[in-house]
Design a protein around this motif. Structure first.
Motif, short mmCIF file in Angstrom:
data_model
loop_
_atom_site.label_atom_id
_atom_site.label_comp_id
_atom_site.label_asym_id
_atom_site.label_seq_id
_atom_site.Cartn_x
_atom_site.Cartn_y
_atom_site.Cartn_z
N GLY A 53 0.82 -1.22 0.00
CA GLY A 53 0.00 0.00 0.00
C GLY A 53 0.85 1.26 0.00
N PHE A 54 1.97 1.23 0.69
CA PHE A 54 2.87 2.38 0.71
C PHE A 54 3.40 2.67 -0.68
CE2 PHE A 54 7.18 4.14 1.08
CZ PHE A 54 6.90 5.32 1.74
N GLU A 55 3.84 1.63 -1.38
CA GLU A 55 4.36 1.82 -2.73
C GLU A 55 3.26 2.34 -3.67
OE1 GLU A 55 6.16 -1.95 -3.62
OE2 GLU A 55 7.65 -1.68 -2.03
N GLU A 56 2.06 1.79 -3.53
CA GLU A 56 0.93 2.25 -4.35
C GLU A 56 0.57 3.69 -4.01
OE1 GLU A 56 -1.99 -0.72 -3.42
OE2 GLU A 56 -1.19 -2.14 -4.90
N HIS A 57 0.64 4.04 -2.74
CA HIS A 57 0.32 5.40 -2.30
C HIS A 57 1.33 6.41 -2.86
CE1 HIS A 57 -1.47 8.47 0.23
NE2 HIS A 57 -0.28 8.77 0.71
N GLU A 58 2.60 6.03 -2.84
CA GLU A 58 3.62 6.92 -3.41
C GLU A 58 3.36 7.16 -4.90
OE1 GLU A 58 7.41 5.07 -2.34
OE2 GLU A 58 7.77 6.83 -1.07
N LEU A 59 3.01 6.10 -5.62
CA LEU A 59 2.70 6.25 -7.05
C LEU A 59 1.46 7.11 -7.27
CD1 LEU A 59 3.42 2.63 -8.35
CD2 LEU A 59 4.79 4.70 -8.73
N ALA A 60 0.46 6.92 -6.41
CA ALA A 60 -0.76 7.72 -6.52
C ALA A 60 -0.46 9.20 -6.30
CB ALA A 60 -1.81 7.23 -5.51
N TRP A 61 0.44 9.50 -5.35
CA TRP A 61 0.82 10.89 -5.12
C TRP A 61 1.57 11.48 -6.30
CZ3 TRP A 61 -0.37 15.12 -2.75
CH2 TRP A 61 -1.16 15.05 -1.63
N LEU A 62 2.44 10.70 -6.91
CA LEU A 62 3.16 11.18 -8.09
C LEU A 62 2.17 11.52 -9.21
CD1 LEU A 62 6.23 8.77 -8.21
CD2 LEU A 62 6.26 11.22 -7.71
N GLU A 63 1.20 10.67 -9.41
CA GLU A 63 0.19 10.91 -10.44
C GLU A 63 -0.68 12.12 -10.09
OE1 GLU A 63 -1.90 10.56 -13.95
OE2 GLU A 63 0.04 9.73 -13.35
N TYR A 64 -1.06 12.23 -8.81
CA TYR A 64 -1.86 13.37 -8.36
C TYR A 64 -1.10 14.67 -8.60
CZ TYR A 64 -4.39 16.51 -5.21
OH TYR A 64 -5.08 17.58 -4.68
N GLU A 65 0.17 14.69 -8.23
CA GLU A 65 0.99 15.89 -8.41
C GLU A 65 1.20 16.22 -9.89
OE1 GLU A 65 4.30 14.58 -5.95
OE2 GLU A 65 3.80 16.14 -4.50
N ARG A 66 1.24 15.17 -10.72
CA ARG A 66 1.37 15.40 -12.16
C ARG A 66 0.10 16.04 -12.72
NH1 ARG A 66 0.02 13.50 -16.78
NH2 ARG A 66 -1.10 11.67 -16.09
N GLN A 67 -1.04 15.52 -12.28
CA GLN A 67 -2.32 16.04 -12.79
C GLN A 67 -2.74 17.33 -12.10
OE1 GLN A 67 -5.36 13.03 -12.70
NE2 GLN A 67 -4.17 11.61 -13.94
N HIS A 68 -2.32 17.51 -10.87
CA HIS A 68 -2.71 18.69 -10.08
C HIS A 68 -1.47 19.26 -9.39
CE1 HIS A 68 -6.82 17.18 -10.50
NE2 HIS A 68 -6.36 16.01 -10.12
N PRO A 69 -0.70 20.05 -10.09
CA PRO A 69 0.51 20.61 -9.47
C PRO A 69 0.18 21.37 -8.18
CG PRO A 69 0.45 21.06 -11.83
CD PRO A 69 -0.89 20.49 -11.47
N ALA A 70 1.14 21.37 -7.28
CA ALA A 70 0.96 22.08 -6.01
C ALA A 70 0.60 23.53 -6.29
CB ALA A 70 2.22 21.99 -5.18
N PRO A 71 -0.34 24.06 -5.54
CA PRO A 71 -0.83 25.42 -5.80
C PRO A 71 0.13 26.52 -5.38
CG PRO A 71 -1.85 24.57 -3.83
CD PRO A 71 -1.02 23.45 -4.40
N ARG A 72 0.00 27.60 -6.05
CA ARG A 72 0.64 28.85 -5.66
C ARG A 72 -0.46 29.87 -5.69
NH1 ARG A 72 6.32 27.77 -6.23
NH2 ARG A 72 6.57 26.10 -7.69
N PRO A 73 -0.78 30.50 -4.70
CA PRO A 73 -0.02 30.71 -3.46
C PRO A 73 -0.16 29.53 -2.49
CG PRO A 73 -2.07 31.92 -3.33
CD PRO A 73 -2.02 31.29 -4.71
N GLU A 74 0.77 29.47 -1.58
CA GLU A 74 0.81 28.38 -0.60
C GLU A 74 -0.40 28.37 0.32
OE1 GLU A 74 4.49 28.05 1.46
OE2 GLU A 74 5.66 28.07 -0.39
N SER A 75 -1.16 29.40 0.35
CA SER A 75 -2.35 29.44 1.21
C SER A 75 -3.38 28.40 0.77
CB SER A 75 -2.97 30.84 1.20
OG SER A 75 -3.39 31.17 -0.11
N GLN A 76 -3.26 27.90 -0.44
CA GLN A 76 -4.19 26.88 -0.94
C GLN A 76 -3.63 25.46 -0.78
OE1 GLN A 76 -4.82 28.05 -4.99
NE2 GLN A 76 -5.86 29.95 -4.43
N TYR A 77 -2.46 25.36 -0.21
CA TYR A 77 -1.78 24.07 -0.10
C TYR A 77 -2.57 23.06 0.73
CZ TYR A 77 1.67 20.49 0.90
OH TYR A 77 2.31 19.29 1.03
N ASP A 78 -3.10 23.48 1.88
CA ASP A 78 -3.82 22.55 2.75
C ASP A 78 -4.99 21.90 2.03
OD1 ASP A 78 -2.03 22.98 4.80
OD2 ASP A 78 -3.30 24.42 5.86
#
Length: 145
Positions: A53-78
């Motif tokens: 599950g950890f390995e799958e979760h890491e891959l899911a996060w990579l895909e999520y970050e690819r499809q939804h880059p971390a926001p700027r401004p950081e106030s939307q990060y949470d």
């Protein structure tokens, strides 16, 4: 604790139980991941699920970050983080472990199947080396006579 007590040759789960009985440190690590620790009837299955599950979760996060880059401004990060993949408690606990602890957990989880492990994962202290020695004895006991 290492001795020349023979490893069980009856089943992989029995081999995992035998190793856990011989290594307090392993029982402590398992208890961080599995509710009830090695006393749980299906502790080895839960351990395998956490590692995979950890390995799958890491891959899911990579895909999520690819499809939804971390926001700027950081106030939307949470909000962005909260919308990402959610890990089970076992996966979260495994993820918080040191690399050495993860290597030992992966090693033991191989007895439950489906978990990749490589000799490159060997970077153990004396406790880990003792556990590896017992793991080898358990694997040897499973080989056909």
């Amino acid at each position: 604790m290492t001795s020349f007590e023979p490893a069980p040759d009856s089943a992989w789960v029995a081999a995992a139980d035998w190793i856990a009985e011989r290594h307090e440190w392993l029982r402590q690590l398992v208890a961080r991941i599995v509710l009830g620790g090695t006393s749980a009837d299906d502790w080895l299955d839960q351990l395998v699920d956490a590692v995979i599950g950890f390995e799958e979760h890491e891959l899911a996060w990579l895909e999520y970050e690819r499809q939804h880059p971390a926001p700027r401004p950081e106030s939307q990060y949470d909000a962005w983080f909260a919308a990402g993949p959610v890990a089970t408690p076992g996966v979260q606990a495994f993820g918080l472990m040191s690399s050495g602890e993860k290597n030992l957990i992966r090693l033991v989880a191989t007895l439950g199947g489906r978990v990749p492990w490589s000799v490159r994962d060997v970077s153990f202290d004396q406790r880990g080396a003792a556990l590896l020695s017992d793991w080898l004895a358990a694997v040897h006991a499973q080989l056909p006579r």
